[in-house]
Design a protein around this motif. Structure first.
Motif, short mmCIF file in Angstrom:
data_model
loop_
_atom_site.label_atom_id
_atom_site.label_comp_id
_atom_site.label_asym_id
_atom_site.label_seq_id
_atom_site.Cartn_x
_atom_site.Cartn_y
_atom_site.Cartn_z
N LEU A 225 3.83 -5.71 1.80
CA LEU A 225 4.12 -5.36 0.41
C LEU A 225 5.51 -4.74 0.41
N SER A 226 6.44 -5.33 -0.35
CA SER A 226 7.80 -4.79 -0.43
C SER A 226 8.16 -4.55 -1.88
N LEU A 227 9.19 -3.70 -2.09
CA LEU A 227 9.48 -3.16 -3.41
C LEU A 227 10.96 -3.22 -3.76
N PRO A 228 11.59 -4.40 -3.75
CA PRO A 228 13.01 -4.44 -4.10
C PRO A 228 13.26 -3.86 -5.51
N PRO A 229 14.34 -3.08 -5.71
CA PRO A 229 15.48 -2.91 -4.81
C PRO A 229 15.32 -1.76 -3.80
N TYR A 230 14.15 -1.18 -3.68
CA TYR A 230 13.94 -0.15 -2.66
C TYR A 230 13.83 -0.81 -1.28
N ALA A 231 14.31 -0.12 -0.26
CA ALA A 231 14.23 -0.66 1.10
C ALA A 231 12.83 -0.54 1.67
#
Length: 326
Positions: A225-231
Motif C-alpha cells: 500500500l503506497s500513498l503518493p505523493p508521500y514517500a
C-alpha cells in the motif's frame, strides 16, 4: 503540398489516444503526456510537407512523439513511485511530509481491464515505474520494439543510429527490466479481467465496511500500500492493517466510486467529513493484481488534480451517495 498529398496527415488526430499512452509510458505523467501528444500533433501538422510517404504515417508520427518526449526528459528528472524512494515503513507511523508531486508517477485515466489483462503490462503502474529506471533512449527503444511492434530498422532510423546500436540498446533495456522484475517481483502477468473485477468489487465492499479480515483474504501476502505523493509505503497485511486502524482510521465509513486507471480497476475514495455533512475526496485507489490476489494498492492523494481527470465528483452528499454502501 496539395490537398491530395495532405489527406493522410488529416488523419493524425486518430492517433491522439495512443500517442498519449506512449508519452505517458515515457514521462510517467498523464498531464505531461497530454501536452506532449498535443505538441506532437502540432509539429506533425506544421511539418506535413516533409511527410513523403516513404514510411507509414504511424511510424512518422511516433518519431515526432518520441523526440518530443526525449526533449522533455533532457533535464534528467525521473518520476517514481514511493517504493523507488525508500524502504517499507511501519504502518503505525505517520506519513511525514509529502514529496514534490513533480517527482511522482501519476495514474493514467481509463483503459479496458479485460483488454489490459490480455495485453499484459503495457500501462500498468509497476511497468511504468520500472521504465523510469531506463535511460530515455533505451526506454524509447524498448517501448517502440516490445510494446508498439516497430522494427529494429525503424527504431534505428528514428534514433539516427546503426542497427547494431539499436539492438544493443534493446538488449540492455530488457536486461534492466528483468533485473528489476527479479528483485521486486512486481511485474508478473495480471489476473484475467473477470477475476480482477470480482476482486475489485470485493475490495470496495471490504474497504467501505472496514472489514480487515476480508481485506486480508483479498491481499497477496506481500501486498503493498503506497500513498503518493508521500514517500511512505507498507508491505504485508500486518502493516497495512496498522495503518488503516491507526493513522488512517478516519477512513472508516468511506464511500468508493468505481473508475479505471492504467487499465486496472480503481476507485475514488470519499472520506466522511468531520462535521457529518457528507463525504470529501480523499484518495484515488489503483489496484494491481497477481493471480487471484491484489498485489498492490496505490492511493494517490492529489484529489484536486486527479478527480476531475477521472470524472469523479468534487463531493458526495450523505443523502444521495452513489458509492459502495457500508
Amino acid at each position: 503540398m496539395d490537398d491530395k498529398a495532405r489527406a493522410p496527415v488529416l488523419e493524425l488526430d486518430a492517433y491522439r489516444s495512443e500517442l498519449v499512452r506512449h508519452c505517458y509510458r515515457m514521462l510517467g505523467s498523464y498531464a505531461e503526456a497530454e501536452d506532449a501528444a498535443q505538441q506532437t500533433l502540432v509539429r506533425a501538422w506544421q511539418n506535413a510537407g516533409q511527410f513523403e510517404g516513404r514510411s507509414s504515417l504511424r511510424s512518422w508520427v511516433y518519431r515526432i512523439a518520441t523526440n518530443v518526449c526525449l526533449d522533455a526528459l533532457a533535464s534528467g528528472r525521473r518520476r517514481a513511485l514511493p517504493m523507488d524512494l525508500s524502504g517499507p515503513s511501519d504502518g503505525a507511523a505517520p506519513p511525514g511530509a509529502p514529496a514534490d508531486s513533480a517527482l511522482c508517477i501519476g495514474p493514467l485515466p481509463g483503459g479496458d481491464p479485460a483488454a489490459s489483462a490480455m495485453t499484459g503490462e503495457s500501462v500498468r503502474l509497476a511497468f511504468v515505474a520500472a521504465l523510469q529506471h531506463l535511460p530515455p533512449k533505451q526506454r524509447a527503444t524498448l517501448l517502440l520494439r516490445d510494446v508498439l511492434g516497430f522494427s529494429a530498422r525503424e527504431v534505428a532510423d528514428l534514433h539516427g543510429c546503426t542497427l547494431a546500436s539499436a539492438n544493443s540498446a534493446l538488449q540492455r533495456a530488457r536486461a534492466t527490466l528483468a533485473d528489476r522484475r527479479d528483485r521486486a517481483d512486481g511485474l508478473g502477468l495480471p489476473a484475467p479481467g473477470g477475476t480482477q473485477q470480482v476482486l475489485a468489487e470485493r475490495y470496495a465492499t471490504a474497504f467501505s465496511r472496514y472489514d480487515m479480515e476480508e481485506l486480508g483474504l483479498l491481499l497477496h501476502v506481500d501486498a503493498t500500500l503506497s500513498l503518493p505523493p508521500y514517500a511512505k509505503w507498507m508491505r504485508g497485511m500486518a502493516d497495512i492493517k496498522s495503518w488503516l486502524t491507526g493513522p488512517a482510521v478516519g477512513c472508516r465509513g468511506s464511500r468508493l466510486i468505481p473508475t479505471v486507471a492504467n487499465g486496472s480497476p480503481a476507485f475514488g475514495q470519499y472520506r466522511p467529513r468531520t462535521d457529518g455533512t457528507g463525504y470529501e475526496p480523499w484518495a484515488l485507489h489503483v489496484l494491481e493484481f497477481s493471480g487471484d490476489r491484489i498485489e498492490s494498492i496505490t492511493a494517490f492523494r492529489d484529489t484536486a488534480l486527479l478527480f476531475p481527470q477521472f470524472g469523479l465528483p468534487g463531493r458526495l452528499s450523505g443523502e444521495a451517495c452513489p458509492g459502495v454502501p457500508t
